[in-house]
Design a protein around this motif. Structure first.
Motif, mmCIF file in Angstrom:
data_model
loop_
_atom_site.group_PDB
_atom_site.id
_atom_site.type_symbol
_atom_site.label_atom_id
_atom_site.label_comp_id
_atom_site.label_asym_id
_atom_site.label_seq_id
_atom_site.Cartn_x
_atom_site.Cartn_y
_atom_site.Cartn_z
ATOM 1 N N TRP A 106 -2.767 -1.877 12.032
ATOM 2 C CA TRP A 106 -1.649 -1.856 11.068
ATOM 3 C C TRP A 106 -1.394 -0.439 10.554
ATOM 4 N N ASN B 132 -2.774 -10.706 5.363
ATOM 5 C CA ASN B 132 -3.400 -9.623 6.110
ATOM 6 C C ASN B 132 -4.671 -9.317 5.329
ATOM 7 N N MET C 34 0.793 -1.229 0.000
ATOM 8 C CA MET C 34 0.000 0.000 0.000
ATOM 9 C C MET C 34 0.827 1.281 0.000
ATOM 10 N N MET D 193 4.678 -8.668 -2.377
ATOM 11 C CA MET D 193 3.381 -8.634 -1.694
ATOM 12 C C MET D 193 2.254 -8.685 -2.727
ATOM 13 N N ASP E 158 -7.015 -2.406 2.633
ATOM 14 C CA ASP E 158 -5.673 -2.701 2.132
ATOM 15 C C ASP E 158 -5.357 -4.132 2.561
ATOM 16 N N ALA E 159 -5.407 -5.070 1.606
ATOM 17 C CA ALA E 159 -5.152 -6.475 1.955
ATOM 18 C C ALA E 159 -3.875 -6.943 1.270
ATOM 19 N N GLY E 160 -3.109 -7.784 1.964
ATOM 20 C CA GLY E 160 -1.851 -8.217 1.360
ATOM 21 C C GLY E 160 -1.402 -9.585 1.834
#
Ligand code: SER
Length: 436
Positions: free
Chosen positions: A164, A208, A44, A88, A232-234
């Motif tokens: 986070w 995440n 991100m 990522m 925001d996913a990773g």
């Protein structure tokens, strides 16, 4: 059939693009217009202005595979899962879907697309934390997870784990929900309280599944609401590979094991921690140089110098010829250029930068090792602050490398004392400058 990392990349991007996400290219590792950040350390990070509303994204749903460098847990490199360079796999909603869809997408991906053994999965949700009274416990994520997981596999954690961000000193942040996989008792510490909160390595974070970006963190750690509610996913590509390729560590996955193989002297019994550190650090260095970073003594240039020097030290400790480090760099270029053409385009620069740094540091390293062995012979348990400072001050031998040499001999370094001596020296030179 175990999927290759190539197939994993493709499945990830196909799934999110079928679900309306625009595939965007990986940004450079050098942050643009973000002085709060040393290197791009998360998927991100290059998208911060979209979350704050300063810029409008090309679409409200985005996904990509972003190259990242994170050195805050560099001391963990050498274990099974920590890397300074990683890729990522990320998906984002910029003011589009929120918790319900983010968790559904994550679950569909894990369950239907990658067919993880879901009986081994745990989800963590934000429990609330007295440090951040304005952020309530995330009851909504818990309610959504209960559709997929039994309550005993939902773990509630505070701000240290599940709040986070920001990436850098200030910026967007929020409570998150993470997915962990239980790798089995053989990986664990055996403690009765061992769960995803435990750092022993049994529970591996694989996704995440969503940072729910709602807040902006200011320098004083105060929070204000963002204009948009975003996700925001990773997921670390390398960790996915570990599980899906059924290997023990990130160093055995299909794109990383060929680099270690180049480093291994044939027929030698290698110290695997050194091999892993060299493998990881050379991979990071190659990507940084390809993006235009050159070794020097400040900011990201120093990060690069530090990791190259640490790789050279470990080559020395494991009696690996430094030409193998160069061969490993060539291997990194060969493997990753198909995804990152900047590697092939800068092949010559990458090799010459590494060779130059290796030859400049070679002399310091040889002297440092010689002097250190005299210091070690006189030390019991701890290398004194004075000895570490002398190595730093007279030979330019970095203290983190003194720490490495000490560790290899079962010694520690008086780091607090070292910092005090360094500070005192800086103060003396400040005073001198003022008097001039
Ligand atoms: N930014 C979050 C992380 O790095 C989710 O992508 O874990």
């Amino acid at each position: 059939m175990k999927p290759t990392s190539d197939e994993i990349r493709k499945r990830f991007l196909d799934f999110f693009s079928e679900n309306g996400h625009l595939v965007i290219p990986s940004a450079s590792l050098i942050p643009i217009g973000d002085p709060t950040l040393l290197m791009v350390n998360s998927g991100m990070a290059p998208l911060k202005p979209y979350f704050t509303g300063e810029k409008t994204p090309p679409q409200t749903r985005l996904c990509n595979i972003q190259k990242c460098v994170r050195t805050n847990d560099i001391d963990g490199v050498g274990d099974r899962h920590h890397l300074t360079f990683f890729e990522m796999m990320g998906n984002w909603s910029i003011g589009d879907y929120f918790k319900e869809d983010a968790i559904h997408l994550a679950w569909t991906m894990i369950h239907d697309v990658f067919e993880f053994d879901t009986s081994q999965l745990f989800a963590t949700v934000y429990s609330g934390d007295p440090k951040f009274p304005a952020v309530p416990p995330d009851k909504e994520s818990e309610r959504i997870w209960l559709k997929f997981l039994p309550p005993e596999r939902i773990v509630h954690l505070g701000a240290d784990c599940n709040l986070w961000g920001p990436a850098g000193e200030t910026g967007p942040c929020g409570p998150c929900t993470e997915i962990f996989i239980d790798r089995g008792e053989q990986y664990g510490c055996g403690g009765s309280n061992c769960d995803p909160h435990c750092w022993c390595g049994r529970f591996l974070e694989i996704w995440n599944g969503g940072v729910f970006m709602q807040y902006y963190m200011h320098e004083d750690h105060s929070l204000t609401e963002l204009p948009l509610k975003s996700v925001d996913a990773g997921a670390g590509l390398e960790r996915f590979c570990v599980i899906l390729q059924e290997v023990d560590s990130v160093y055995e996955i299909d794109t990383i094991s060929p680099i270690t193989e180049v480093l291994m002297p044939e027929g030698k019994n290698c110290d695997s921690r050194s091999m892993r550190i060299m493998t990881d650090h050379i991979r990071s260095a190659v990507f940084m140089i390809a993006d235009g970073v050159r070794p020097a003594n400040t900011r990201m240039e120093y990060v690069l110098r530090r990791i190259i020097r640490r790789a050279i030290l470990h080559a020395n400790l494991s009696k690996t010829d430094s030409s193998r480090l160069i061969a490993a760099a060539v291997k990194v270029v060969d493997i990753f250029s198909r995804y990152y053409p900047e590697l092939e385009n800068n092949r010559g620069e990458i090799i010459s930068t590494l060779e130059l740094e290796a030859s400049a540091f070679g002399k310091v390293l040889r002297q440092g090792i010689r002097e250190f062995s005299k210091v070690a012979a006189k030390s019991t348990n701890v290398v004194s602050a004075e000895a570490a400072f002398k190595l730093h001050d007279t030979l330019g031998f970095p203290v983190d490398l003194t720490k490495e040499l000490a560790l290899a001999q079962g010694l520690s370094v008086d780091e607090a004392g070292f910092k005090a001596l360094l500070e005192a020296q800086r103060e003396r030179s400040r005073q001198k400058t003022l008097k001039r």
